[in-house]
Design a protein around this motif. Structure first.
Motif, PDB file in Angstrom:
ATOM      1  N   CYS A  37       0.859  -1.188   0.000  1.00  0.00           N
ATOM      2  CA  CYS A  37       0.000   0.000   0.000  1.00  0.00           C
ATOM      3  C   CYS A  37       0.891   1.232   0.000  1.00  0.00           C
ATOM      4  O   CYS A  37       1.799   1.346   0.817  1.00  0.00           O
ATOM      5  CB  CYS A  37      -0.893  -0.017   1.233  1.00  0.00           C
ATOM      6  SG  CYS A  37      -1.892   1.458   1.412  1.00  0.00           S
ATOM      7  N   ARG A  38       0.654   2.160  -0.926  1.00  0.00           N
ATOM      8  CA  ARG A  38       1.474   3.371  -1.018  1.00  0.00           C
ATOM      9  C   ARG A  38       0.565   4.573  -0.813  1.00  0.00           C
ATOM     10  O   ARG A  38      -0.449   4.701  -1.491  1.00  0.00           O
ATOM     11  CB  ARG A  38       2.128   3.424  -2.396  1.00  0.00           C
ATOM     12  CG  ARG A  38       3.048   4.599  -2.585  1.00  0.00           C
ATOM     13  CD  ARG A  38       3.851   4.421  -3.878  1.00  0.00           C
ATOM     14  NE  ARG A  38       4.708   5.562  -4.094  1.00  0.00           N
ATOM     15  CZ  ARG A  38       4.559   6.416  -5.109  1.00  0.00           C
ATOM     16  NH1 ARG A  38       3.614   6.223  -5.996  1.00  0.00           N
ATOM     17  NH2 ARG A  38       5.368   7.438  -5.254  1.00  0.00           N
ATOM     18  N   MET A  39       0.924   5.427   0.149  1.00  0.00           N
ATOM     19  CA  MET A  39       0.123   6.604   0.442  1.00  0.00           C
ATOM     20  C   MET A  39       0.936   7.851   0.144  1.00  0.00           C
ATOM     21  O   MET A  39       1.909   8.147   0.823  1.00  0.00           O
ATOM     22  CB  MET A  39      -0.330   6.591   1.896  1.00  0.00           C
ATOM     23  CG  MET A  39      -1.231   5.420   2.203  1.00  0.00           C
ATOM     24  SD  MET A  39      -1.841   5.419   3.872  1.00  0.00           S
ATOM     25  CE  MET A  39      -2.847   3.949   3.833  1.00  0.00           C
ATOM     26  N   VAL A  40       0.531   8.551  -0.904  1.00  0.00           N
ATOM     27  CA  VAL A  40       1.285   9.711  -1.370  1.00  0.00           C
ATOM     28  C   VAL A  40       0.680  10.979  -0.794  1.00  0.00           C
ATOM     29  O   VAL A  40      -0.529  11.157  -0.813  1.00  0.00           O
ATOM     30  CB  VAL A  40       1.274   9.780  -2.915  1.00  0.00           C
ATOM     31  CG1 VAL A  40       2.072  10.973  -3.412  1.00  0.00           C
ATOM     32  CG2 VAL A  40       1.828   8.502  -3.504  1.00  0.00           C
ATOM     33  N   ASP A  41       1.530  11.855  -0.304  1.00  0.00           N
ATOM     34  CA  ASP A  41       1.087  13.143   0.206  1.00  0.00           C
ATOM     35  C   ASP A  41       2.310  14.063   0.274  1.00  0.00           C
ATOM     36  O   ASP A  41       3.418  13.645  -0.049  1.00  0.00           O
ATOM     37  CB  ASP A  41       0.438  12.997   1.587  1.00  0.00           C
ATOM     38  CG  ASP A  41      -0.709  13.988   1.775  1.00  0.00           C
ATOM     39  OD1 ASP A  41      -0.590  15.101   1.242  1.00  0.00           O
ATOM     40  OD2 ASP A  41      -1.697  13.646   2.434  1.00  0.00           O
ATOM     41  N   ALA A  42       2.097  15.281   0.703  1.00  0.00           N
ATOM     42  CA  ALA A  42       3.197  16.237   0.779  1.00  0.00           C
ATOM     43  C   ALA A  42       4.191  15.861   1.869  1.00  0.00           C
ATOM     44  O   ALA A  42       3.823  15.274   2.882  1.00  0.00           O
ATOM     45  CB  ALA A  42       2.640  17.633   1.062  1.00  0.00           C
ATOM     46  N   GLU A  81       0.047  10.804  11.437  1.00  0.00           N
ATOM     47  CA  GLU A  81      -0.623  12.014  11.915  1.00  0.00           C
ATOM     48  C   GLU A  81      -1.154  12.825  10.742  1.00  0.00           C
ATOM     49  O   GLU A  81      -2.205  13.468  10.817  1.00  0.00           O
ATOM     50  CB  GLU A  81       0.330  12.859  12.760  1.00  0.00           C
ATOM     51  CG  GLU A  81      -0.319  14.071  13.388  1.00  0.00           C
ATOM     52  CD  GLU A  81      -1.446  13.733  14.355  1.00  0.00           C
ATOM     53  OE1 GLU A  81      -2.410  14.510  14.427  1.00  0.00           O
ATOM     54  OE2 GLU A  81      -1.383  12.693  15.024  1.00  0.00           O
ATOM     55  N   GLN A  82      -0.413  12.788   9.616  1.00  0.00           N
ATOM     56  CA  GLN A  82      -0.833  13.508   8.419  1.00  0.00           C
ATOM     57  C   GLN A  82      -2.087  12.867   7.818  1.00  0.00           C
ATOM     58  O   GLN A  82      -3.011  13.546   7.395  1.00  0.00           O
ATOM     59  CB  GLN A  82       0.303  13.489   7.386  1.00  0.00           C
ATOM     60  CG  GLN A  82       0.060  14.327   6.144  1.00  0.00           C
ATOM     61  CD  GLN A  82       1.221  14.226   5.175  1.00  0.00           C
ATOM     62  OE1 GLN A  82       1.635  13.140   4.803  1.00  0.00           O
ATOM     63  NE2 GLN A  82       1.754  15.365   4.778  1.00  0.00           N
ATOM     64  N   ILE A  83      -2.112  11.526   7.818  1.00  0.00           N
ATOM     65  CA  ILE A  83      -3.250  10.798   7.240  1.00  0.00           C
ATOM     66  C   ILE A  83      -4.462  10.830   8.166  1.00  0.00           C
ATOM     67  O   ILE A  83      -5.591  11.041   7.735  1.00  0.00           O
ATOM     68  CB  ILE A  83      -2.856   9.331   6.946  1.00  0.00           C
ATOM     69  CG1 ILE A  83      -1.723   9.279   5.921  1.00  0.00           C
ATOM     70  CG2 ILE A  83      -4.053   8.546   6.432  1.00  0.00           C
ATOM     71  CD1 ILE A  83      -1.079   7.908   5.817  1.00  0.00           C
ATOM     72  N   CYS A  84      -4.208  10.619   9.460  1.00  0.00           N
ATOM     73  CA  CYS A  84      -5.302  10.539  10.451  1.00  0.00           C
ATOM     74  C   CYS A  84      -5.021  11.501  11.605  1.00  0.00           C
ATOM     75  O   CYS A  84      -4.634  11.069  12.695  1.00  0.00           O
ATOM     76  CB  CYS A  84      -5.431   9.122  10.990  1.00  0.00           C
ATOM     77  SG  CYS A  84      -5.555   7.854   9.730  1.00  0.00           S
TER      78      CYS A  84
END
Length: 199
Positions: A37-42, A81-84
């Motif tokens: 699973c890959r979660m892309v964000d800043a 913390e960024q995701i949730c």
């Protein structure tokens, strides 16, 4: 350009979330199939600081391993913390405003060719312009415009690396109508002109 990949076994993450499963339901649900699973964000300024410490680790041997594992866990904490977000990170942003900022970020990058202007964005998320900018900087470490620009350039990078899109097509597909401005922004971010990257 450097890329750092941190891989964590799903079972280990489930163990870490023990007692806090409700908060991390979205993340844990995506891992139930045991598939990568890959979660892309800043990348936030705090994350960038940790990455730099990892790249310039002053230790070796066992000490290096302990140091890097500790930094990897610290990076994971920032990512989760960024995701949730829990709404108690000390930034002064409550959970509702944090959720609105994340919604604004999704709206910005939903259609890179035609992103909403700042007035449409503020109306859509229910925050005034100043508060949106302030909260956006606290959550993502950059302004909404900078966030959009980075996503546009990263999308253009992926298109060019695919090899089936020329520079002009890539620029237009991510919302740049001025090719020279696109080239300048791309080179500023990645250190190489888009034409050279494609070659």
């Amino acid at each position: 350009m450097l890329r750092i990949a941190l891989m964590l076994d799903a079972d280990h993450l489930f163990t870490l979330a023990n007692g806090d499963e409700d908060r991390f339901y979205t993340v844990l649900k995506s891992l139930e199939k045991k598939a990568p699973c890959r979660m892309v964000d800043a990348i936030t300024p705090a994350m960038l600081a940790i990455l730099k410490q990892m790249l310039h680790c002053p230790y070796c041997g066992m000490t290096q391993r302990i140091f890097l594992e500790g930094k990897a866990m610290e990076l994971l904490a920032h990512k989760l913390e960024q995701i949730c977000p829990c709404g108690c990170d000390g930034t002064g942003i409550n959970a509702s405003d944090t959720e609105r900022v994340h919604y604004a970020a999704r709206l910005l990058v939903h259609d890179l060719e035609n992103p909403p202007d700042i007035m449409t964005l503020t109306r859509s998320v229910g925050l005034n312009r100043n508060k949106l900018h302030r909260c956006f900087r606290q959550v993502f470490g950059r302004s909404p415009f900078e966030y959009l620009r980075n996503h546009r350039l990263q999308a253009a990078m992926q298109l060019l690396q695919g090899g089936e899109t020329n520079v002009t097509e890539a620029a237009l597909m991510v919302g740049y109508t001025n090719l020279s401005y696109f080239t300048k922004a791309f080179k500023s971010m990645f250190g190489v002109a888009p034409g050279k990257l494609r070659k």
